[in-house]
Design a protein around this motif. Sequence first.
Motif, PDB file in Angstrom:
ATOM      1  N   PRO A   1       0.845  -1.195   0.000  1.00 25.14           N
ATOM      2  CA  PRO A   1       0.000   0.000   0.000  1.00 25.14           C
ATOM      3  C   PRO A   1       0.876   1.239   0.000  1.00 25.14           C
ATOM      4  N   PRO A   2       0.564   2.246  -0.816  1.00 27.46           N
ATOM      5  CA  PRO A   2       1.451   3.402  -0.930  1.00 27.46           C
ATOM      6  C   PRO A   2       1.312   4.374   0.231  1.00 27.46           C
ATOM      7  N   PHE A   3       2.422   4.992   0.554  1.00 32.09           N
ATOM      8  CA  PHE A   3       2.515   6.207   1.349  1.00 32.09           C
ATOM      9  C   PHE A   3       1.967   6.110   2.779  1.00 32.09           C
ATOM     10  N   PRO A   4       2.258   5.034   3.532  1.00 28.81           N
ATOM     11  CA  PRO A   4       1.806   4.981   4.923  1.00 28.81           C
ATOM     12  C   PRO A   4       2.818   5.555   5.902  1.00 28.81           C
ATOM     13  N   ALA A   5       3.837   6.253   5.434  1.00 28.75           N
ATOM     14  CA  ALA A   5       4.923   6.697   6.301  1.00 28.75           C
ATOM     15  C   ALA A   5       4.492   7.858   7.189  1.00 28.75           C
TER      16      ALA A   5
ATOM     17  N   ARG B   1       8.097  10.517  11.688  1.00 27.48           N
ATOM     18  CA  ARG B   1       9.361   9.982  12.196  1.00 27.48           C
ATOM     19  C   ARG B   1      10.092   9.184  11.124  1.00 27.48           C
ATOM     20  N   GLU B   2       9.348   8.412  10.335  1.00 31.18           N
ATOM     21  CA  GLU B   2       9.997   7.616   9.299  1.00 31.18           C
ATOM     22  C   GLU B   2      10.525   8.499   8.167  1.00 31.18           C
ATOM     23  N   LEU B   3       9.806   9.563   7.847  1.00 29.71           N
ATOM     24  CA  LEU B   3      10.286  10.480   6.815  1.00 29.71           C
ATOM     25  C   LEU B   3      11.597  11.126   7.249  1.00 29.71           C
ATOM     26  N   TRP B   4      11.668  11.516   8.522  1.00 31.39           N
ATOM     27  CA  TRP B   4      12.916  12.078   9.025  1.00 31.39           C
ATOM     28  C   TRP B   4      14.027  11.031   9.032  1.00 31.39           C
ATOM     29  N   ALA B   5      13.675   9.790   9.367  1.00 31.81           N
ATOM     30  CA  ALA B   5      14.667   8.714   9.364  1.00 31.81           C
ATOM     31  C   ALA B   5      15.242   8.519   7.966  1.00 31.81           C
ATOM     32  N   TRP B   6      14.400   8.630   6.943  1.00 32.22           N
ATOM     33  CA  TRP B   6      14.876   8.529   5.566  1.00 32.22           C
ATOM     34  C   TRP B   6      15.815   9.691   5.240  1.00 32.22           C
TER      35      TRP B   6
ATOM     36  N   GLY C   1      14.072  17.030  -1.780  1.00 33.58           N
ATOM     37  CA  GLY C   1      14.760  18.274  -1.463  1.00 33.58           C
ATOM     38  C   GLY C   1      15.119  18.379   0.005  1.00 33.58           C
ATOM     39  N   TYR C   2      14.191  17.979   0.883  1.00 34.45           N
ATOM     40  CA  TYR C   2      14.505  17.972   2.315  1.00 34.45           C
ATOM     41  C   TYR C   2      15.681  17.040   2.595  1.00 34.45           C
ATOM     42  N   GLY C   3      15.669  15.857   1.945  1.00 34.05           N
ATOM     43  CA  GLY C   3      16.745  14.902   2.169  1.00 34.05           C
ATOM     44  C   GLY C   3      18.093  15.467   1.757  1.00 34.05           C
TER      45      GLY C   3
ATOM     46  N   PRO D   1      19.223   6.409  13.067  1.00 32.92           N
ATOM     47  CA  PRO D   1      17.772   6.591  12.917  1.00 32.92           C
ATOM     48  C   PRO D   1      17.211   5.901  11.676  1.00 32.92           C
ATOM     49  N   THR D   2      17.970   5.890  10.589  1.00 32.76           N
ATOM     50  CA  THR D   2      17.522   5.202   9.376  1.00 32.76           C
ATOM     51  C   THR D   2      17.402   3.712   9.626  1.00 32.76           C
ATOM     52  N   PHE D   3      18.399   3.130  10.254  1.00 31.02           N
ATOM     53  CA  PHE D   3      18.368   1.702  10.538  1.00 31.02           C
ATOM     54  C   PHE D   3      17.191   1.328  11.439  1.00 31.02           C
ATOM     55  N   LEU D   4      16.851   2.208  12.375  1.00 33.12           N
ATOM     56  CA  LEU D   4      15.839   1.888  13.381  1.00 33.12           C
ATOM     57  C   LEU D   4      14.414   2.118  12.891  1.00 33.12           C
ATOM     58  N   TYR D   5      14.187   3.148  12.107  1.00 27.08           N
ATOM     59  CA  TYR D   5      12.811   3.576  11.835  1.00 27.08           C
ATOM     60  C   TYR D   5      12.360   3.489  10.381  1.00 27.08           C
ATOM     61  N   LEU D   6      13.270   3.207   9.449  1.00 28.38           N
ATOM     62  CA  LEU D   6      12.856   3.048   8.054  1.00 28.38           C
ATOM     63  C   LEU D   6      12.394   1.611   7.850  1.00 28.38           C
TER      64      LEU D   6
END
Length: 428
Positions: free
Chosen positions: A6-10, A13-18, A152-154, A202-207
């Motif tokens: 399913p698309p876009f359930p992030a 916190r996960e967006l920041w982790a990415w 862009g944020y990334g 954070p990427t390892f933990l929350y993505l």
Amino acid sequence: MNPPPPPFPAGRRELWAWCFYDFANSSFSTLIVTVAYSVYFVQVVAADVSPPGMAERLWFWGYALSMLVVALVSPVLGALADIRAIKRRVLIVSTLLCVFSTALLWFVHRGDVMLGLLIFGIANIGFDVGFVFCSAFLVELVPPQRMGRLSGYGWGFGYAGGLLSLALAYPFLAGGFADTNLASYRLSFVVTAVFFLSATLPTFLYLHERAQPRALPDGLTVWRAVMRQLRDTARRLSAYRDLRRYFIAYLLYSDAINTVIVASGIFANKVLDFTPGDLIIYFLVTQITAGLGSVGFGFVADRMGAVRSITVTLVLWIGVVIGAAAVQTHGQFYLLGLVAGAALGANQSVSRTLLGRFTPLGHQGEFFGFFSVAGKFAAILGPIVYGEVTAWTGSQRWAVLSMTLFFLVGLAVFVGVDERRGMAAAQE
């Protein structure tokens, strides 16, 4: 074959982790590829290699070979990750490979040319594979109309990471290449590794991995399924007219951009006599404009389209390389760096956005793997041309000017890309 997730359930916190992965890996691209290790290799490790220009030639050939490895393994790993649903695991393993190899650069001393190239090559392979698989998550996290903003944020957050890593490394690098400071200088490589590992937690933990493993047809092993998927992707690309054209254009213009980035520290040091301390200050300044460019053009891409945005950045880049060939003073180079930083951040952010808009759900790893192939094969020819022109002419000014041809041809191909048609093809 199982349906795509399913698309876009992030969540936030996960967006920041990415985004944190861009923040973390910028330490490697900034300090190892551009500012610190590349210059250390040319000025110290390969200092006794002759004739003049051979040290640069060895560096750019070594870099190009590592990109060749990435280009060969990325599509296979991408297809495997789609079948097995292991994007996150590949991301973690490749990151740890880069971090460990970066720390090992501490052991590279004067004259260790082959060792220095080998360890750097392994680290660079891990870095680029990790970048590919982190980027592949973009399609799952937000809808197409928000991809430009998130990308862009990334990138913007990544340049903030570059700024912080530069500031942390400055005390170790400021003493330059004096024999009494070389141990301190090499310690900056260890600092880079520690920063990369710490900031990527954070990427390892929350993505999260949302994809589900796909059922294999009867009688097929995983690797045969990978090869079949790659074959099918190559065939499907014929139906994605604009994606195919974008790949070709990206191959050309990213070749020039990547080469200019890799060469910029060496150019400033050898042509304009920048000290390691000068280089740190210079790249601190350019990181700021690069971050502003990546975030600002993320919004611009969502409003006026990614194709128009990339076109603007390519025109800026043509002006930058022509100016670099003629620059004479530190002040002129600083001014040029401000423009180059903005063009770099904007182009990187929007290029990733356009691929995300052209990628159908369920094929993120596979398509981003092919995107990596384009980018990494692009990263082979440019550095070789730069190194060879430098060796033949004895001047990096001619080498940087040679990149203009790549930009012009890439722009000529890119103007034929239709963004709406490419997005429609992906949705179908």
